[in-house]
Design a protein around this motif. Structure first.
Motif: not given
Ligand SMILES: *Cc1c(COP(=O)(O)O)cnc(C)c1O
Length: 391
Positions: A252-255, A260-263, A294-295
């Protein structure tokens, strides 16, 4: 285009999968968003916890537009310095070892589930494949993540669901222990159940789960899709609990507003997903990576985290003085409100009429304001909420 035209076209051309609020949003800046009639709203939603830096933050816009005019996509058959920079950052922040980049929360969770099953298959052979999740959890909308979701309402229509999931009660260590047998390879939890009603797990329960998992070589997977990226006052919520999971998922807040998602997995699992076992066309997209870099560069400093906690406490203090508030819960800027009148949905709809966007989760009001919201914007939003709550 008028709102009525947009609404009619939505009815005619889109699948009816969403119950929508009665407004069409077209532009925004900071924590203020405008609809098609130029009406302004204070935003206490960030999408659903997505726009970490608010609407069209200057640094974020620069990162995204510069990347869009440099290189918008390459296949994962080639190396990407943006993917490596983001992955390094995620490992440093979490104390983890390896990252798989994808495009959404559900996809990040699919990866976590595959890692758990393959780790166990490689080490113990076939049969140790069960994953325990919590009653009232939410892990996504794919057929497998629906199975992982511990709510019966999600287990309809789409049979057969992926097998190998079992559900245990949150904050009930005896129930969890009673479900552990030779077939269990992982426990998969949200630390604060988001969609399930902003329900934080107790530290005691989480620490006991972590201990039991370690003892039996059962993997602890933490779904940080909603709680991650400084939402709860730590960059990842597991840091609030003082545990070190084997896998966390982020999205959710990552991009900050791009998908975008990350495992992210620990050293023990570094080599589990070998060449050919997993992949994605879009995952690790350069624009999405530039946005996430950037985030993370903005929301991970101690001073920023302190500010998230301060703003969260400020909002909670004001809410506790408001009429129709029975209970306020959550952490940082992930806030749930139980109303006396059990009228969360009605309050949310009336807030829209009055120029404020809020969310609900089950029968709670849920607030996920942009992390960069100003006190002035908070005050303005809370005064609208107060008016609606006390009407
Ligand atoms: C939103 C959410 C998901 C699903 O993410 P998508 O990006 O919609 O696939 C999974 N887990 C949790 C905890 C979430 O809040």
């Amino acid at each position: 285009m008028t709102f009525e035209q947009i609404k009619n076209d939505e009815q005619q051309y889109m699948m009816h999968t969403y119950g929508r609020f009665q407004t069409a949003l077209v532009s925004g800046k900071g924590a203020v968003v405008k609809d098609v009639n130029d009406k302004e709203y204070i935003d206490f939603t960030s999408g659903i916890g997505v726009n970490s830096l608010g609407y069209c933050d200057e640094g974020w816009v620069k990162a995204v537009t510069e990347q869009a005019s440099t290189l918008q996509h390459i296949s994962n058959l080639y190396y990407s310095p943006l993917q490596t920079e983001l992955s390094k950052k995620l490992c440093e922040i979490t104390g983890m070892d390896k990252v798989f980049l994808c495009n959404s929360g559900a996809e990040a969770n699919e990866c976590a589930i595959k890692i758990a099953r393959k780790y166990s298959f490689d080490k113990y052979g076939d049969g140790r494949r069960k994953i325990l999740t919590l009653v009232n959890s939410f892990h996504g909308r794919t057929v497998t993540t629906l199975s992982a979701t511990g709510q019966d309402v999600f287990h309809n229509y789409f049979f057969p669901f992926t097998g190998g999931f079992d559900y245990v009660k949150a904050n009930d260590i005896a129930d969890l222990k009673s479900h552990i047998d030779d077939e269990v390879c992982a426990v998969f939890i949200e630390l604060i159940q988001g969609e399930g009603g902003v329900m934080p797990l107790s530290k005691e329960f989480v620490n006991e789960v972590s201990e039991v998992c370690k003892e039996k070589d059962i993997l602890l997977l933490v779904d940080e899709v909603q709680t991650g990226v400084s939402r709860t006052g730590a960059v990842y919520c597991f840091q609030n609990y003082g545990i070190q999971p084997d896998v966390i998922t982020s999205a959710k807040g990552l991009g900050g507003g791009v998908p975008i998602g990350a495992c992210v997995c620990s050293k023990k699992l570094s080599d589990v997903m070998s060449a050919g076992t997993h992949g994605t066309t879009f995952g690790g997209n350069p624009i999405a990576c530039a946005a996430a870099i950037e985030v993370l560069s903005r929301v991970t400093s101690n001073s920023f985290l302190e500010e998230v906690n301060k703003k969260g406490n400020y909002i909670r203090a004001k809410l506790s003085e408001m009429g129709n508030v029975r209970e306020v819960r959550g952490m940082g800027m992930m806030i749930g409100i139980v109303t006396e009148k059990d009228n969360a949905k009605q309050v949310a709809a009336e807030c829209v009429d009055n120029g404020l966007l809020i969310l609900t989760a089950k029968n709670l009001i849920r607030l996920l304001p942009p992390l960069t919201i100003t006190y002035e914007e908070i005050d303005k939003g809370l005064s609208i909420l107060k008016k609606v709550m006390e009407a």
